[in-house]
Write a protein that holds these residues in place. Structure first.
Motif, PDB file in Angstrom:
ATOM      1  N   ASP A  16       4.131 -55.469 -12.906  1.00 18.20           N
ATOM      2  CA  ASP A  16       4.783 -54.348 -13.186  1.00 18.20           C
ATOM      3  C   ASP A  16       5.799 -53.821 -12.386  1.00 18.20           C
ATOM      4  OD1 ASP A  16       5.573 -52.365 -15.282  1.00 18.20           O
ATOM      5  OD2 ASP A  16       4.364 -51.296 -14.110  1.00 18.20           O
ATOM      6  N   GLN A  20       9.914 -53.284 -11.848  1.00 17.59           N
ATOM      7  CA  GLN A  20      10.522 -52.008 -11.758  1.00 17.59           C
ATOM      8  C   GLN A  20      11.576 -51.809 -10.420  1.00 17.59           C
ATOM      9  OE1 GLN A  20      10.320 -49.466 -13.840  1.00 17.59           O
ATOM     10  NE2 GLN A  20       8.994 -50.490 -15.206  1.00 17.59           N
ATOM     11  N   LYS A  51      12.994 -58.404 -16.405  1.00 18.62           N
ATOM     12  CA  LYS A  51      13.602 -57.402 -15.464  1.00 18.62           C
ATOM     13  C   LYS A  51      14.015 -57.835 -14.168  1.00 18.62           C
ATOM     14  CE  LYS A  51      10.486 -53.594 -17.177  1.00 18.62           C
ATOM     15  NZ  LYS A  51       9.323 -52.820 -16.872  1.00 18.62           N
TER      16      LYS A  51
END
Length: 60
Positions: A16, A20, A51
């Motif tokens: 994660d 980010q 991402k």
């Protein structure tokens, strides 16, 4: 290759964070987790990969 983080909660948190940050050069570390036995880890790997930059260059 998966030995870089062994505990599921730790590796999910790390993935994660990398997502980010839009970290470059880590896709090859995340991709093996798409086949992880843990369902949440597989989901987190997919979300993280979405991402990350695809050409291993940092985005602004």
């Amino acid at each position: 290759m998966r030995t870089w983080i062994t505990h599921p909660h730790t590796r999910n948190f790390a993935m994660d964070a990398l997502g980010q940050m839009k970290a470059s050069g880590v896709r090859n570390l995340i991709e093996p987790f798409l086949d992880d036995p843990d369902r949440y880890t597989r989901t987190q790997a997919a979300k993280t990969l979405a991402k990350l930059p695809t050409d291993d260059t940092a985005t602004e």
